[in-house]
Motif scaffolding. Structure first.
Motif, mmCIF file in Angstrom:
data_model
loop_
_atom_site.group_PDB
_atom_site.id
_atom_site.type_symbol
_atom_site.label_atom_id
_atom_site.label_comp_id
_atom_site.label_asym_id
_atom_site.label_seq_id
_atom_site.Cartn_x
_atom_site.Cartn_y
_atom_site.Cartn_z
ATOM 1 N N GLN A 282 3.655 -21.152 -19.966
ATOM 2 C CA GLN A 282 2.957 -22.135 -20.792
ATOM 3 C C GLN A 282 3.914 -22.811 -21.779
ATOM 4 O O GLN A 282 4.926 -22.228 -22.170
ATOM 5 N N PRO A 283 3.583 -24.035 -22.214
ATOM 6 C CA PRO A 283 4.425 -24.704 -23.219
ATOM 7 C C PRO A 283 4.369 -23.963 -24.547
ATOM 8 O O PRO A 283 3.412 -23.249 -24.836
ATOM 9 N N LYS A 284 5.408 -24.134 -25.351
ATOM 10 C CA LYS A 284 5.512 -23.461 -26.648
ATOM 11 C C LYS A 284 4.572 -24.127 -27.645
ATOM 12 O O LYS A 284 4.854 -25.209 -28.149
ATOM 13 N N ARG A 285 3.454 -23.480 -27.888
ATOM 14 C CA ARG A 285 2.462 -23.973 -28.853
ATOM 15 C C ARG A 285 1.831 -22.801 -29.562
ATOM 16 O O ARG A 285 1.829 -21.680 -29.067
ATOM 17 N N TRP A 286 1.239 -23.081 -30.698
ATOM 18 C CA TRP A 286 0.380 -22.103 -31.354
ATOM 19 C C TRP A 286 -0.892 -22.032 -30.526
ATOM 20 O O TRP A 286 -1.346 -23.041 -29.996
ATOM 21 N N ARG A 287 -1.468 -20.856 -30.399
ATOM 22 C CA ARG A 287 -2.643 -20.684 -29.535
ATOM 23 C C ARG A 287 -3.763 -19.932 -30.231
ATOM 24 O O ARG A 287 -3.533 -18.980 -30.958
ATOM 25 N N LEU A 288 -4.966 -20.401 -29.933
ATOM 26 C CA LEU A 288 -6.166 -19.649 -30.244
ATOM 27 C C LEU A 288 -6.569 -19.036 -28.913
ATOM 28 O O LEU A 288 -6.958 -19.755 -27.987
ATOM 29 N N LEU A 289 -6.428 -17.749 -28.787
ATOM 30 C CA LEU A 289 -6.568 -17.069 -27.501
ATOM 31 C C LEU A 289 -7.826 -16.216 -27.464
ATOM 32 O O LEU A 289 -8.105 -15.456 -28.395
ATOM 33 N N TYR A 290 -8.553 -16.365 -26.380
ATOM 34 C CA TYR A 290 -9.769 -15.575 -26.174
ATOM 35 C C TYR A 290 -9.789 -15.110 -24.729
ATOM 36 O O TYR A 290 -9.433 -15.856 -23.821
ATOM 37 N N THR A 291 -10.200 -13.868 -24.525
ATOM 38 C CA THR A 291 -10.325 -13.311 -23.180
ATOM 39 C C THR A 291 -11.789 -13.317 -22.785
ATOM 40 O O THR A 291 -12.623 -12.707 -23.453
ATOM 41 N N LEU A 292 -12.109 -14.029 -21.714
ATOM 42 C CA LEU A 292 -13.489 -14.151 -21.262
ATOM 43 C C LEU A 292 -13.948 -12.845 -20.618
ATOM 44 O O LEU A 292 -13.350 -12.385 -19.649
ATOM 45 N N PRO A 293 -15.009 -12.227 -21.159
ATOM 46 C CA PRO A 293 -15.487 -10.959 -20.607
ATOM 47 C C PRO A 293 -16.291 -11.147 -19.316
ATOM 48 O O PRO A 293 -16.527 -12.280 -18.878
ATOM 49 N N GLU A 294 -16.741 -10.028 -18.760
ATOM 50 C CA GLU A 294 -17.524 -10.070 -17.523
ATOM 51 C C GLU A 294 -18.855 -10.772 -17.729
ATOM 52 O O GLU A 294 -19.318 -11.488 -16.853
ATOM 53 N N GLN A 295 -19.476 -10.545 -18.877
ATOM 54 C CA GLN A 295 -20.733 -11.211 -19.208
ATOM 55 C C GLN A 295 -20.552 -11.924 -20.546
ATOM 56 O O GLN A 295 -20.285 -11.282 -21.551
ATOM 57 N N CYS A 296 -20.722 -13.216 -20.527
ATOM 58 C CA CYS A 296 -20.534 -14.010 -21.738
ATOM 59 C C CYS A 296 -21.863 -14.108 -22.482
ATOM 60 O O CYS A 296 -22.688 -14.976 -22.213
ATOM 61 N N ARG A 297 -22.027 -13.202 -23.431
ATOM 62 C CA ARG A 297 -23.243 -13.186 -24.244
ATOM 63 C C ARG A 297 -23.078 -14.166 -25.400
ATOM 64 O O ARG A 297 -22.152 -14.963 -25.431
ATOM 65 N N GLN A 298 -23.974 -14.093 -26.367
ATOM 66 C CA GLN A 298 -23.979 -15.041 -27.479
ATOM 67 C C GLN A 298 -22.668 -15.007 -28.277
ATOM 68 O O GLN A 298 -22.130 -16.039 -28.647
ATOM 69 N N SER A 299 -22.124 -13.818 -28.541
ATOM 70 C CA SER A 299 -20.876 -13.727 -29.307
ATOM 71 C C SER A 299 -19.722 -14.403 -28.566
ATOM 72 O O SER A 299 -18.875 -15.049 -29.176
ATOM 73 N N CYS A 300 -19.710 -14.287 -27.257
ATOM 74 C CA CYS A 300 -18.693 -14.933 -26.426
ATOM 75 C C CYS A 300 -18.826 -16.454 -26.515
ATOM 76 O O CYS A 300 -17.841 -17.169 -26.720
#
Length: 187
Positions: free
Chosen positions: A59-77
């Protein structure tokens, strides 16, 4: 000794005490943790940082907001994805220095994976669960990570079921990211 000599010595001792005693007290205070050290970051500082270069090397060199998508995307996801996207939008002219990145695996929620793929401003990276686990990333979607340009996850933010709490927490993410972008010349 005359009275003027005593006054000069007293003045010198008083001057010495006025400058040296505070320095000695400050040294004792630091050595003995008499107060909590100030920190200005809103997220939880990861110590040591998590090196996730194995996942982001291409990936290009950038600041990232990273999130890992879970198996079930509930409201918090859903709130987490919404929040990090809003933070990116709020960066305005600095948004080209940062990127919203969502890590997906073959086990990630397929409906949300498709929705994210249609979004222009969210970068998705498909990876394996083994790579996620070897990078020590939380695969249950319970955290948002702020990643520097060297692919080190350095700050962690909690995700919330309540949308209002999620929006309030995104202000903290925005404050930290803006501060880092201001201090950094990279990315």
């Amino acid at each position: 000794m005359t009275k003027s000599t005593m006054t000069k010595k007293g003045a010198i001792l008083l001057l010495f005490a006025a400058f040296i005693v505070p320095v000695i007290l400050a040294k004792f205070a630091l050595d003995n943790d008499w107060f909590s050290r100030g920190s200005t970051n809103k997220g939880e500082l990861l110590q040591p940082v998590k090196d996730i270069n194995a996942l982001l090397a291409e990936q290009p060199k950038r600041w990232r907001l990273l999130y890992t998508l879970p198996e079930q995307c509930r409201q918090s996801c859903q709130n987490a994805i919404y929040s990090i996207h809003q933070v990116w939008l709020a960066l305005g002219k600095e948004s080209d220095r940062a990127e919203v990145t969502v890590l997906v695996t073959d086990k990630s929620d397929p409906t949300i994976t498709r929705q994210i793929a249609e979004e222009n401003n969210i970068n998705t990276i498909t990876t394996t669960r083994d790579k996620l686990e070897s990078s020590e990333l939380n695969t249950s979607g319970e955290e948002i990570l702020l990643v520097d340009t060297l692919n080190n996850a350095m700050l962690r933010y909690q995700v919330y079921d309540d949308k209002q709490e999620a929006v309030m927490a995104s202000r903290d993410i925005l404050a930290d990211l803006k501060k880092l972008l201001k201090l950094s010349r990279i990315g």
